[in-house]
Scaffold this active site. Structure first.
Site, PDB file in Angstrom:
ATOM      1  CD  GLU A   1      14.892 -14.398   5.027  1.00 17.04           C
ATOM      2  OE1 GLU A   1      13.872 -14.785   5.650  1.00 17.04           O
ATOM      3  OE2 GLU A   1      15.603 -13.451   5.408  1.00 17.04           O
TER       4      GLU A   1
ATOM      5  CG  ASP B   1      -1.923   1.055   1.308  1.00 17.23           C
ATOM      6  OD1 ASP B   1      -2.823   1.023   0.463  1.00 17.23           O
ATOM      7  OD2 ASP B   1      -1.835   1.931   2.195  1.00 17.23           O
TER       8      ASP B   1
HETATM    9  C1  GLC Z   1      -4.184   3.083  -0.630  1.00 11.81           C
HETATM   10  C2  GLC Z   1      -5.424   2.239  -0.499  1.00 11.81           C
HETATM   11  C3  GLC Z   1      -6.551   3.104  -0.060  1.00 11.81           C
HETATM   12  C4  GLC Z   1      -6.199   3.719   1.269  1.00 11.81           C
HETATM   13  C5  GLC Z   1      -4.858   4.434   1.218  1.00 11.81           C
HETATM   14  C6  GLC Z   1      -4.339   4.722   2.588  1.00 11.81           C
HETATM   15  O1  GLC Z   1      -4.293   4.020  -1.636  1.00 11.81           O
HETATM   16  O2  GLC Z   1      -5.668   1.572  -1.692  1.00 11.81           O
HETATM   17  O3  GLC Z   1      -7.756   2.400   0.044  1.00 11.81           O
HETATM   18  O4  GLC Z   1      -7.189   4.642   1.640  1.00 11.81           O
HETATM   19  O5  GLC Z   1      -3.881   3.661   0.588  1.00 11.81           O
HETATM   20  O6  GLC Z   1      -3.905   3.563   3.210  1.00 11.81           O
END
Ligand code: GLC
Length: 564
Positions: free
Chosen positions: A267, A216
């Site tokens: 790993e 993310d």
């Molecule tokens: C990413 C995710 C989104 C979230 C953001 C903050 O863009 O896809 O859903 O709100 O990160 O974590």
């Protein structure tokens, strides 16, 4: 395990041309009837996923969370939210998926924790100057009494990027930085304990059999909060910066983090995989996808392109070249939990407000900003184009990422009452943006029943209300129904499995400027008519079509066929 499943299990390249299905766990299937989807619900749908013909699932966060941002506010990276399940149920789910030959990718959220994470609570409790505060980004405020934030930078969800805490003695105190909601304090990636803790998390899930990670906000993490950056219009426009000079996004040293992660992935046998969510300048995306880094990065270019042959061709050619240069394979995606579903984007009309500047329906953002009124959507056209685009995508070399519900042809839900909305983008931007709840409404499994089979009959109402028209998109109603979107996805995914070969593509001369055609090794071709008018159907055996063919030797508008 079948022989086929065993082969897939040990293949280190399984991800290169995988069809990956994104599950938003809280909205997928609710086995215990509390209105929130759960892991047992996922396990119960493994036969459905196997029948669909996908190679892997990616699960959006299922970790303990107050859901300030749909689970992307993580309280504990190494546990399951009790409302969703337990670690044992997680193991059972992985076993069931693996038993069906389906790989498991989980979401890792390294940019920020939640404000309920034990580290953040400790940081607030320990006060200014403490080692606990060092794991986050605390600063003193400006003004005589520190009453002003350290700078004027904004957060992605609207409002300022700084939040003031109350010190242990009850006085107003320091400020902490948050790129997203205030419940998502950013971690300090200069801190060795932050590094070490994430390595522990990657091993924790890898040891439990997880095959890969979706990372993310991979282009966040490293920051220079003391740099000058007065232009608030570019504070979140990483894609405009091609030299790593932005103080918040896509800084060069973020790749040190991923080099460290790669050593952990390697790993394992087969090595764990990763895909970066990185909204960066096109020239810099390859860094995230390098084999020494995460290995793959999402490209959202098709998702943002208008529905026309030239735009698609340009995007595809550029991304294939980019992938070839790094040894990664390309990724393709039209829908996910952050954007308006593509069946709706492609049906937006001129009146929707989406037209100004951006091609109509390209990313749907303008429509969301205008309130997402369903009146402005031509559902039939949207679905027709969406199916054509999807079939084209499934013919491309590289991995295809699908989002739960798109296989049912689900449109975005526009009609959610303000009181039912959950997305922080809606609350922090009241009256301006309606947010992302419309693509996160729990799935319809059956045409009848409270919650359309999302939960057991008589269970709690789904956490986001489903509209009555969901009945016609129910998985049960579409199963076995000729021409249904579900049967179309199944047929296309099955064929893709049989036909996928080397990761190359040859463009073919098209009969019409609205047509995009290419051949894949093995002698099959994908032909899309992006226009409104019918064109001659290409010669050969039609393997699958995204919509009805009239049988008069023509390929109608907004339709893709695979021929051999
Ligand atoms: C990413 C995710 C989104 C979230 C953001 C903050 O863009 O896809 O859903 O709100 O990160 O974590």
């Amino acid at each position: 395990m079948t022989n086929d499943a065993e082969h897939v299990a040990s293949d280190p390249n399984w991800w290169r041309q995988a069809a990956v299905y994104q599950i938003y766990p809280r909205s997928f299937a609710d086995a215990d009837g509390n209105g929130i989807g759960d892991l047992v619900g996922v396990t119960s749908r493994v036969p459905y996923l196997a029948e669909l013909g996908i190679d892997a699932v990616w699960l959006s966060p299922f970790y303990p969370s107050a859901l300030a941002d749909g689970g992307y506010d993580v309280d504990d990276y190494r546990d399951v939210d009790p409302k969703i399940g337990t670690l044992d149920e997680f193991d059972e789910m992985v076993e069931a998926l693996h038993g069906a030959g389906i790989k498991v990718i989980v979401d890792i959220v390294p940019n920020h924790s939640s404000d309920r994470h034990e580290w953040f609570r400790a940081a607030v409790a320990a006060g200014k100057g403490s080692p606990e505060r060092e794991r986050y980004l605390f600063r003193d405020g400006r003004g005589a009494n520190g009453e002003l934030p350290p700078n004027d930078w904004t957060s992605i969800f609207g409002g300022g990027a700084w939040e003031r805490v109350t010190e242990p003695d009850g006085t107003p105190g320091q400020w902490y930085f948050h790129l997203f909601a205030k419940e998502q304090p950013d971690l300090n990636w200069e801190h060795p304990e932050v590094h070490a803790d994430f390595l522990r998390t990657l091993r924790f899930w890898s040891d439990r059999g997880v095959d890969g990670f979706r990372v993310d906000v991979a282009h966040g993490l490293k920051k220079d909060l003391d740099a000058a950056h007065d232009d608030l219009t570019t504070i979140h426009r990483a894609e405009l910066f091609s030299d790593g000079s932005h103080p918040l996004w896509d800084r060069d040293d973020v790749h040190d983090v991923y080099a460290e992660w790669r050593r952990v992935f390697d790993e394992y046998d087969p090595p764990r995989t990763a895909v970066a969510e990185a909204w960066v300048h096109a020239d810099r995306r390859a860094r995230y996808a390098s084999p020494e880094g995460l290995g793959q990065a999402f490209n959202f270019d098709l998702l943002q392109a208008g529905f026309d042959a030239d735009s698609f061709r340009e995007v595809i050619a550029k991304n294939l070249a980019e992938a070839a240069a790094t040894g990664a394979s390309s990724t393709w995606v039209f829908s996910n939990h952050d954007v308006v579903r593509h069946a709706t984007r492609y049906g937006l009309t001129e009146e929707s407000g989406a037209a100004g500047g951006t091609p109509v329906g390209a990313d749907g953002k303008a429509w969301l900003l205008a309130g997402g009124d369903p009146e402005y959507v031509d559902d039939a056209l949207g679905l027709r184009r969406a199916r054509a685009a999807t079939l084209l995508m499934l013919a491309l070399p590289g991995s295809a990422y699908l989002y739960q519900g798109e296989e049912l042809g689900l449109p975005e839900v526009g009609e959610i009452a303000d009181r039912d909305r959950q997305d922080p983008a809606f609350f922090r931007n009241t009256g301006v943006e309606i947010g992302r709840d419309g693509c996160r409404v729990p799935l319809p499994w059956t045409a009848a029943g409270t919650s359309f089979g999302f939960g057991p009959d008589g269970g709690a109402a789904p956490h986001l209300p489903q509209p009555a028209w969901f009945a016609e998109y129910a998985a049960e109603a579409e199963t076995g129904a000729p021409g249904s979107t579900l049967e179309f996805y199944r047929a296309a995914l099955r064929l893709r499995h049989e036909l996928q070969d080397a990761e190359t593509l040859d463009w073919l001369e098209a009969s019409d400027p609205a047509v995009l055609a290419f051949a894949r090794p093995g002698g099959w071709r994908s032909v899309t008519n992006f226009g409104d008018d019918a064109v001659p159907l290409p010669g050969g055996e039609v393997l699958v079509a995204s919509g009805p063919l009239p049988g008069d030797g023509t390929l109608p508008g907004a339709t893709t066929v695979w021929v051999r």
